[in-house]
Design a protein around this motif. Structure first.
Motif, PDB file in Angstrom:
ATOM      1  N   SER A 167      65.331 -46.524 -72.370  1.00  0.00           N
ATOM      2  CA  SER A 167      66.429 -47.168 -72.572  1.00  0.00           C
ATOM      3  C   SER A 167      66.142 -48.602 -72.226  1.00  0.00           C
ATOM      4  O   SER A 167      65.114 -49.000 -71.693  1.00  0.00           O
ATOM      5  CB  SER A 167      67.524 -46.816 -71.572  1.00  0.00           C
TER       6      SER A 167
ATOM      7  N   ARG B 171      81.585 -41.557 -65.155  1.00  0.00           N
ATOM      8  CA  ARG B 171      81.054 -41.044 -66.273  1.00  0.00           C
ATOM      9  C   ARG B 171      79.595 -40.862 -66.259  1.00  0.00           C
ATOM     10  O   ARG B 171      79.010 -41.936 -65.996  1.00  0.00           O
ATOM     11  CB  ARG B 171      81.588 -41.694 -67.656  1.00  0.00           C
TER      12      ARG B 171
ATOM     13  N   ALA C 128      66.652 -47.155 -63.670  1.00  0.00           N
ATOM     14  CA  ALA C 128      65.532 -46.963 -64.804  1.00  0.00           C
ATOM     15  C   ALA C 128      64.574 -46.237 -64.042  1.00  0.00           C
ATOM     16  O   ALA C 128      63.945 -45.149 -64.701  1.00  0.00           O
ATOM     17  CB  ALA C 128      64.980 -48.347 -65.223  1.00  0.00           C
TER      18      ALA C 128
ATOM     19  N   ALA D  11      79.449 -48.942 -64.126  1.00  0.00           N
ATOM     20  CA  ALA D  11      80.851 -49.200 -64.312  1.00  0.00           C
ATOM     21  C   ALA D  11      80.922 -50.583 -63.428  1.00  0.00           C
ATOM     22  O   ALA D  11      81.502 -51.625 -63.796  1.00  0.00           O
ATOM     23  CB  ALA D  11      81.889 -48.079 -63.680  1.00  0.00           C
TER      24      ALA D  11
ATOM     25  N   THR E 229      76.661 -41.038 -58.871  1.00  0.00           N
ATOM     26  CA  THR E 229      78.055 -40.963 -58.899  1.00  0.00           C
ATOM     27  C   THR E 229      78.691 -41.239 -60.204  1.00  0.00           C
ATOM     28  O   THR E 229      79.956 -41.017 -60.443  1.00  0.00           O
ATOM     29  CB  THR E 229      78.911 -41.865 -57.835  1.00  0.00           C
ATOM     30  N   GLY E 230      78.052 -41.859 -61.059  1.00  0.00           N
ATOM     31  CA  GLY E 230      78.467 -42.427 -62.340  1.00  0.00           C
ATOM     32  C   GLY E 230      79.235 -43.772 -62.185  1.00  0.00           C
ATOM     33  O   GLY E 230      80.121 -44.056 -63.014  1.00  0.00           O
ATOM     34  N   LEU E 231      79.207 -44.230 -60.961  1.00  0.00           N
ATOM     35  CA  LEU E 231      80.093 -45.846 -60.710  1.00  0.00           C
ATOM     36  C   LEU E 231      78.935 -46.823 -60.909  1.00  0.00           C
ATOM     37  O   LEU E 231      79.601 -48.059 -61.196  1.00  0.00           O
ATOM     38  CB  LEU E 231      80.602 -45.577 -59.279  1.00  0.00           C
TER      39      LEU E 231
ATOM     40  N   GLY F  63      71.035 -36.876 -59.558  1.00  0.00           N
ATOM     41  CA  GLY F  63      72.176 -37.377 -58.686  1.00  0.00           C
ATOM     42  C   GLY F  63      72.811 -38.685 -59.097  1.00  0.00           C
ATOM     43  O   GLY F  63      72.565 -38.866 -60.378  1.00  0.00           O
TER      44      GLY F  63
ATOM     45  N   GLY G 207      66.356 -41.486 -71.743  1.00  0.00           N
ATOM     46  CA  GLY G 207      66.973 -42.310 -72.744  1.00  0.00           C
ATOM     47  C   GLY G 207      68.466 -41.586 -72.686  1.00  0.00           C
ATOM     48  O   GLY G 207      69.103 -40.896 -72.232  1.00  0.00           O
TER      49      GLY G 207
ATOM     50  N   PHE H  22      65.879 -42.454 -63.822  1.00  0.00           N
ATOM     51  CA  PHE H  22      66.184 -41.734 -65.018  1.00  0.00           C
ATOM     52  C   PHE H  22      64.517 -41.682 -65.725  1.00  0.00           C
ATOM     53  O   PHE H  22      64.665 -41.397 -66.917  1.00  0.00           O
ATOM     54  CB  PHE H  22      67.005 -42.015 -65.903  1.00  0.00           C
TER      55      PHE H  22
HETATM   56  P1  ADP Z   1      74.814 -42.766 -61.736  1.00  0.00           P
HETATM   57  O1  ADP Z   1      73.404 -43.401 -62.172  1.00  0.00           O
HETATM   58  O2  ADP Z   1      75.352 -42.912 -60.582  1.00  0.00           O
HETATM   59  O3  ADP Z   1      74.969 -41.593 -62.447  1.00  0.00           O
HETATM   60  P2  ADP Z   1      75.409 -44.994 -63.521  1.00  0.00           P
HETATM   61  O4  ADP Z   1      77.079 -45.294 -63.890  1.00  0.00           O
HETATM   62  O5  ADP Z   1      74.582 -45.940 -62.861  1.00  0.00           O
HETATM   63  O6  ADP Z   1      75.707 -43.811 -62.685  1.00  0.00           O
HETATM   64  O7  ADP Z   1      75.016 -44.394 -64.764  1.00  0.00           O
HETATM   65  C1  ADP Z   1      75.950 -43.710 -65.685  1.00  0.00           C
HETATM   66  C2  ADP Z   1      74.963 -42.509 -66.528  1.00  0.00           C
HETATM   67  O8  ADP Z   1      74.388 -43.534 -67.551  1.00  0.00           O
HETATM   68  C3  ADP Z   1      73.993 -42.037 -65.854  1.00  0.00           C
HETATM   69  O9  ADP Z   1      74.712 -40.737 -65.303  1.00  0.00           O
HETATM   70  C4  ADP Z   1      72.954 -41.347 -66.870  1.00  0.00           C
HETATM   71  O10 ADP Z   1      73.506 -40.481 -67.439  1.00  0.00           O
HETATM   72  C5  ADP Z   1      73.346 -42.969 -67.833  1.00  0.00           C
HETATM   73  N1  ADP Z   1      72.007 -43.676 -67.635  1.00  0.00           N
HETATM   74  C6  ADP Z   1      71.984 -45.008 -66.968  1.00  0.00           C
HETATM   75  N2  ADP Z   1      70.824 -45.545 -66.605  1.00  0.00           N
HETATM   76  C7  ADP Z   1      70.093 -45.033 -67.623  1.00  0.00           C
HETATM   77  C8  ADP Z   1      68.700 -44.945 -67.995  1.00  0.00           C
HETATM   78  N3  ADP Z   1      67.834 -45.879 -67.471  1.00  0.00           N
HETATM   79  N4  ADP Z   1      68.087 -43.919 -68.773  1.00  0.00           N
HETATM   80  C9  ADP Z   1      68.908 -42.997 -69.142  1.00  0.00           C
HETATM   81  N5  ADP Z   1      70.364 -42.822 -68.767  1.00  0.00           N
HETATM   82  C10 ADP Z   1      70.797 -43.768 -67.902  1.00  0.00           C
END
Ligand code: ADP
Length: 984
Positions: A688, A647, A603, A665, A660-662, A658, A633, A606
């Protein structure tokens, strides 16, 4: 009316009436006779008897008068004369009275009576004269009179004579009356006999008539009954009278007729029932039934129709005696004609006396016939007419026909349904046989396929095994690699930080940015490795659930502290909405912390402006955490992907923010592992909202037991104070590792034996007992755990201290195993610090050396022990100091570097090390302290509210003496310090 035509009751009434009348007559006759006799007697009594009695009395009284007169004459005195006169007067009176009776009752000529009365009067008057003479004493004259020739005597004789006449008559009358009554007796006897004879004759006649009128019909009926009993049902009673016997007779005849009819109906029913039982096929059944029915009811033609399968028509089935043209089906709905009438009423319908000009002239195989009667029989079952039969008769059906049809109706319905069912079952059986044949073919095909499938299954099983093996290898690989990677990575991060700080005045901006990149990349890499490790552990099911009660808002508050610096930097407002509420939940605190950490981290990450808010609540058996931000968002299309591994919603976010997309998950996996779920609502460009719902669990067993540092406290008796000559056994399969350890320990002149696997180690241990063992856990064949177990099970070696050196990530059960087997210390393999290893081995083989140092330092510095608090959060620092300042000299450091400086300066008795420190973190500071020989002995307690403390066992495995969770709880905090310092 004639006698025999009268009813029996009338006949009986009349007969008995007449008898009663006869009795009455006889009685009346008797009474009359008695009366007559009485009359006769009365006459006899009243006349001769009374008259003669009166005459006799008169005679006597007259005699008395004479005698009294003489007495008067002869009386000697007056008194005697008077007495005689009185007697004379009484006789005179009595005679007069009797003359009155004679006068009344005398039946003879009244003249006789008159003469006597006159004679008496004359007599009495002369008497009176004589009496006067006597009273005048004229005796002579009296005597004169009384002489037989005298006057008086003359009158007396005259009187007697007249009385005699009456007496004679009375006597004669008595004789006559007696004769009369004798005559009457004879007459009456004759009359009596006649009357009785008459009555007897009449009674005989009446009785005879009555007898014959009753006995005749009775005999007749009796005979008829006897015949019926003998089985003759043709017999009839021929009594035709209109009386009871007539009725009885006609009743009897009717009854016999009914019986005869029923017998006939039953006979015919049984014939038809037999016929119905003989056939099971539809057509033969109706054919034999129709022909049987026609012959039983005197019919000539017949046809049968069956309800079609769709129920819309009655289809012609079979006919007897009909022409082909008559064989058609008819509509079930229209209900026309005689069939329609029967169908609409569901009753047997019969048409009688059909007219010559009727349309019902039926075409037969031999010409046209005009039936006299037609009968239509609907066969219903469950209120549905399933078949119709129609039969016709030229001469008319016999009288039993309707009864017969009604009698067999129930059986007809049942059998018709039975026959139709039989037909249907046959059809189904044939279909089933067909289907069976098809199924058999399919079964053999399936068997062939099954063989193939089994083959494929075997192949799949093999592939599955392979995949599982691959997965296991992957998990092992990830687990091992991540540990191997983390060690140097920690150095990279720590050293890049040191470099950045030490050289900050001597570096160009470009060089500084290089160092920053090194540090950041290292941290990102470390984060990613930790994430990968977490994912692999979750996937391989190696995650343990440790549930405990904790304050949800306390946890959120701690995480907020972690993300606060970044939020402040980005000028984002952090709101803890439910801050003041006391929400105590039971769950796995570390995993919940990980989830909250990830959501809040994202949060803040982003969001570029606005706020990030977090709130929690309890709903029934669940607790819900909501994290809301006003950040970038997520597009609707991307929402479904963000929980996938590696992802990100938009590839560009990596570049910009920055990551990892983990994170998500892992968050999702942890949420599900805890039995809950995670949801997201988001609008691109607006923000969000992540909602995590988790169940409140039951606390794990032994939740409150603190996991003690895996550290042996085994006393080592008989070990010399000198480190020289100590026997050390190294059990290690890797040659480079052996070379490294030997190189590090060469200065210390231990007598070192080397075993290259578990088998060799056990072999060596049979021949010698070392003073200490360095044991690698991961070895082929017998691994380190088994060696350790064998060691502890043997009495000779059970107390030998063991230092475990491993690159393996310790699972909870493995740590427990180690703890149980009293290992001295666990050192993570990889970039092993030579000094630290030397110090650890020295401590293991020669403990007094270390204890001595501790004592010295403590005495030098202060009377009170010194505690170093390494904590960047001023509030926490303040809290810790407040709790310790009475019993400790408290020294404070805000980061790792400051801590190192203060440790060297103060040589504290205990260090409370926060892990998440700005710059050099607590783990790094710990390592440096441990590898500094002069400081290595200081007990160090980890403060573990840091976001990095996802696995507290890891920290213990690093060698920390204990850990204290934050927020600080006084008793727990002081208790742990006390235990570490003084073993209490
Ligand atoms: P990371 O944050 O390492 O990229 P996450 O698994 O935590 O990986 O999040 C996956 C994706 O979800 C993020 O890359 C982002 O695009 C989206 N995301 C997660 N939380 C938020 C948020 N609070 N606001 C907007 N996008 C978000």
């Amino acid at each position: 009316m004639k006698w025999h035509k009268m009813s029996v009751s009338q006949q009986l009434k009349i007969s008995l009436g007449l008898m009663a009348l006869f009795v009455l007559l006889l009685g009346a006759f008797g009474i009359w006779q008695s009366w007559e006799i009485f009359q006769e007697g009365e006459t006899l009594y009243n006349h001769p008897l009374q008259i003669r009695r009166a005459v006799s009395t008169v005679k006597h009284e007259v005699t008395y008068i004479n005698m009294s007169l003489r007495d008067m004459l002869l009386a000697e005195d007056d008194k005697e004369r008077d007495l005689a006169y009185e007697r004379l007067l009484a006789s005179e009176s009595m005679a007069s009275q009797n003359f009155d009776i004679i006068k009344t009752l005398y039946l003879g000529p009244q003249q006789d009576v008159q003469s006597a009365i006159t004679a008496y009067s004359v007599f009495t008057s002369h008497l009176n004269q004589v009496v006067d003479m006597i009273q005048n004493n004229q005796e002579e004259m009296v005597r004169e009179n009384l002489q037989s020739y005298g006057e008086f005597e003359k009158h007396h004789a005259n009187l007697v004579e007249s009385i005699r006449i009456i007496d004679d008559f009375a006597e004669a009358k008595a004789d006559q009356l007696y004769d009369d009554s004798r005559n009457m007796l004879v007459k009456m006897a004759i009359l009596n006999i006649s009357v009785i004879l008459l009555l007897l004759l009449s009674s005989y006649y009446i009785s005879k008539k009555l007898y014959s009128n009753i006995k005749g019909p009775l005999d007749n009926l009796n005979l008829a009954f006897t015949k019926v009993q003998e089985g003759d049902l043709k017999i009839r009673s021929d009594i035709e009278s209109e009386n009871e016997f007539g009725h009885l007779s006609s009743g009897f005849n009717n009854m016999i007729e009914t019986i005869e009819k029923n017998v006939n109906v039953n006979k015919s029913s049984s014939v038809l029932a037999n016929i119905m039982m003989m056939e099971d096929e539809v057509k033969p059944f109706f054919k034999s039934l129709l022909s049987g029915l026609l012959s039983e009811i005197n019919g000539n033609l017949g046809a049968a129709y069956l309800l079609s399968n769709d129920g819309k028509s009655y289809d012609f089935l079979i006919s007897i005696g009909m022409q082909d043209t008559f064989r058609h089906s008819f509509d079930a709905e229209s209900l026309e004609g005689e069939l329609g009438l029967a169908l609409s009423s569901n009753q047997i319908h019969i048409i009688r006396s059909i007219d010559k000009n009727s349309y019902m002239i039926l075409p037969t195989s031999t010409g046209h016939i005009l039936p006299k009667e037609i009968m239509t029989i609907p066969v219903t079952n469950m209120e549905r007419t399933i078949a119709v039969m129609t039969v016709a008769s030229v001469e008319g059906f016999n009288s039993e026909s309707i009864d017969l049809v009604e009698n067999i109706m129930d059986m007809l319905k049942a059998r018709t349904q039975g026959v139709l069912n039989y037909h249907m079952i046959n059809r189904l059986r044939e279909e089933l046989q067909l289907t069976n044949r098809e199924l058999e073919m399919q079964t053999s095909e399936l068997q062939a396929q099954e063989v193939e499938l089994k083959e494929q299954n075997r192949e799949l099983e093999r592939q599955k095994d392979e995949l599982m093996e691959v997965s296991r290898l992957k998990t092992n690989f990830l687990s091992n690699m991540s540990h191997e990677l983390r060690t140097p990575l920690n150095s990279v991060i720590a050293l890049s930080g040191v470099l950045e700080r030490k050289l900050k005045d001597r570096m160009t901006d470009e060089e500084k940015s290089f160092i920053e990149v090194i540090g950041r990349s290292g941290k990102n890499l470390l984060e990613m490795i930790n994430d990968i490790l977490d994912i692999s552990r979750i996937e391989s099911g190696k995650v343990d659930l440790l549930s405990e009660a904790f304050s949800l808002n306390g946890l959120i508050g701690e995480v907020l502290q972690v993300v606060k610096p970044l939020a402040d930097e980005k000028n984002i407002n952090l709101i803890h909405e439910t801050k003041d509420q006391d929400l105590t939940v039971i769950s796995d605190m570390q995993k919940v912390r990980h989830i909250v950490q990830n959501l809040l981290g994202n949060a803040v990450k982003f969001t570029e402006a606005g706020f990030v808010s977090v709130g929690a609540r309890i709903d029934n058996n669940h607790f819900i955490i909501e994290v809301l931000d006003t950040g970038i968002g997520i597009a609707q299309n991307d929402i479904k992907h963000i929980f996938d591994e590696f992802r990100q919603a938009d590839g560009s976010t990596t570049r910009k923010f920055g990551g990892t997309g983990l994170g998500l998950a892992i968050t999702k996996k942890y949420s599900e592992f805890l039995g809950g779920n995670i949801q997201v609502e988001s609008l691109l460009g607006q923000g969000s909202k992540f909602i995590v719902t988790l169940p409140i669990l039951k606390p794990s067993e032994g939740e409150n037991e603190k996991i003690e540092k895996i550290h042996s406290t085994i006393p080592r008796e008989g070990i010399s104070e000198s480190k020289h000559g100590k026997k050390l056994l190294i059990v290690e399969d890797s040659d480079p590792a052996i070379v490294q350890i030997l190189d590090i320990l060469q200065e210390d002149e231990y007598s070192i034996s080397i075993a290259r696997d578990g088998v060799e180690a056990i072999q060596i241990l049979k021949g010698m007992i070392p003073d200490g063992i360095i044991l690698d856990l991961m070895m082929p064949n017998i691994d380190g755990f088994e060696v350790l177990q064998a060691l502890r099970e043997n009495q000779r070696t059970e107390n030998v201290p063991v230092l475990v050196l491993t690159a393996k990530h310790m699972e909870k059960d493995e740590l427990a195993k180690l703890k149980k087997n009293h290992i001295y210390q666990l050192i993570q393999k990889g970039n092993v610090d030579p000094e630290m290893l030397r110090e650890a081995v020295l401590s293991m083989l020669c403990p007094p050396c270390r204890k001595e140092t501790v004592k010295t330092v403590r005495h030098i510095l202060s009377k009170l022990p010194t505690a170093l608090i390494v904590e960047d959060n001023p509030d926490n620092r303040l809290t810790a100091r407040a709790l310790l300042q009475d019993t400790f000299n408290v020294v404070e450091a805000e980061d790792g570097e400051e801590a190192l400086e203060l440790v060297k300066e103060h040589i504290p008795d205990i260090i409370l090390m926060d892990i998440a420190l700005p710059g050099m973190d607590g783990v790094e500071a710990f390592r440096i302290i441990r590898k500094t020989p002069t400081l290595a002995h200081i007990p160090i307690i980890a403060l573990t509210a840091s976001a990095m403390t996802t696995d507290r066992e890891i920290f213990l495995a690093h060698g920390f003496d204990a850990f204290i969770p934050k927020p600080i709880i006084e008793n727990q905090f002081l208790g742990i310090i006390q235990r570490v310092l003084y073993g209490e």
